[in-house]
Design an enzyme around this catalytic site. Sequence first.
Site, short mmCIF file in Angstrom:
data_model
loop_
_atom_site.label_atom_id
_atom_site.label_comp_id
_atom_site.label_asym_id
_atom_site.label_seq_id
_atom_site.Cartn_x
_atom_site.Cartn_y
_atom_site.Cartn_z
N LYS A 41 0.82 -1.22 0.00
CA LYS A 41 0.00 0.00 0.00
C LYS A 41 0.85 1.27 0.00
O LYS A 41 0.62 2.19 -0.78
CB LYS A 41 -0.95 -0.01 1.20
N ARG A 54 11.39 0.04 8.32
CA ARG A 54 11.89 -0.48 9.58
C ARG A 54 13.41 -0.38 9.59
O ARG A 54 14.08 -0.68 8.60
CB ARG A 54 11.46 -1.94 9.80
N GLU A 106 16.54 2.17 17.50
CA GLU A 106 15.73 3.31 17.93
C GLU A 106 15.02 3.11 19.27
O GLU A 106 14.60 4.07 19.90
CB GLU A 106 14.70 3.67 16.86
N HIS A 148 10.93 8.65 13.47
CA HIS A 148 9.79 7.77 13.25
C HIS A 148 8.48 8.57 13.20
O HIS A 148 7.49 8.22 13.86
CB HIS A 148 9.69 6.70 14.35
#
Length: 331
Positions: free
Chosen positions: A154, A234, A263, A295
């Site tokens: 998507k 990611r 992170e 993020h």
Amino acid sequence: MKIAVFSTQSYEQAYLDRLNIDFKHDLTYFEASLNANTTNLAEGFEGVCVFVSDKLNEKVIEKLAKLGVKLIDLRSAGFNNIDIQAAKKYNIKVLRVPAYSPQAVAEHAIALILTLNRKTHKVYNRVREGDFSLDNLLGFNLYQKTVGVIGTGKIGAVFCKIMLGFGCKIIAYDLVESENLKAIGVEYQSFDEVLKNADIISLHCPLTEKSHHLLDATAFDKMKEGVMLINTSRGGLIKTEDVIIALKSKKLGYLGIDVYEQEDGLFFKDFSETIIQDDIIERLMAFHNVLITPHQGFFTKEAVEQIMKITLKNFTDFEQGLVLENEVVMS
């Protein structure tokens, strides 16, 4: 349903409180992340709601099961921070938010590309100090550049369509090729061909055992000199130590990341008045051609509202024994 919400940010609580007026769940918020040291906070709750920063290994899940927890609901699409097999073993359902706003993340990837290319982040600070020179601000046209897209789900599909609007040539790699994208001009190639031919590479694939460190020294060696690499997916897709070497050798000309391999314990927190203990990200931040965002790719009003709506609906579906359309099921 009585739910413990972990790793809660203030903006999340505001949305959940407003939307929960209709759903009527009993929500208790914890700023703490859910891990082996905080599992006891889940006592007395039927379910837990977690984010990407929460780590639910088998030890944590076993403790949750003993406390009577029956549901783990992720406020994210990715679920690599959850031991799904352990959840199945202890009869705990795992739900997620599979799609909320692919436009939000795709548009953020575009923002990283444009900012790195035209150096608007540097210009902002220079102009505020009275420096209106153009020294070291030379960029390049996106028009007719070859953009490699790894993962055309998507988010990747939206990204492809936006870049086609810039007049770019789009080459892509995915295990499942999209006929719809082919119809509008996206050309699928092998993984190695995408690495070899792309001027810009953008990652839009999930993190799995097979994709962990997908881009390492071997992959960087196959890329063009001076390539731009963007990662809004990611952090574990990239081997960070090898990225630093590629930046030093100028194989990578630009790096834009909204995610980082280490992170956890860093992103979503304020370290402006303390010393960051992560030497690797400090090294990354020292490069003039690296842009790091914390993020925030998902962080739009539309996306956050959709995430919270689906999260609350997941609670209701589980509570009422309905079909769990957002359940994570491992084959």
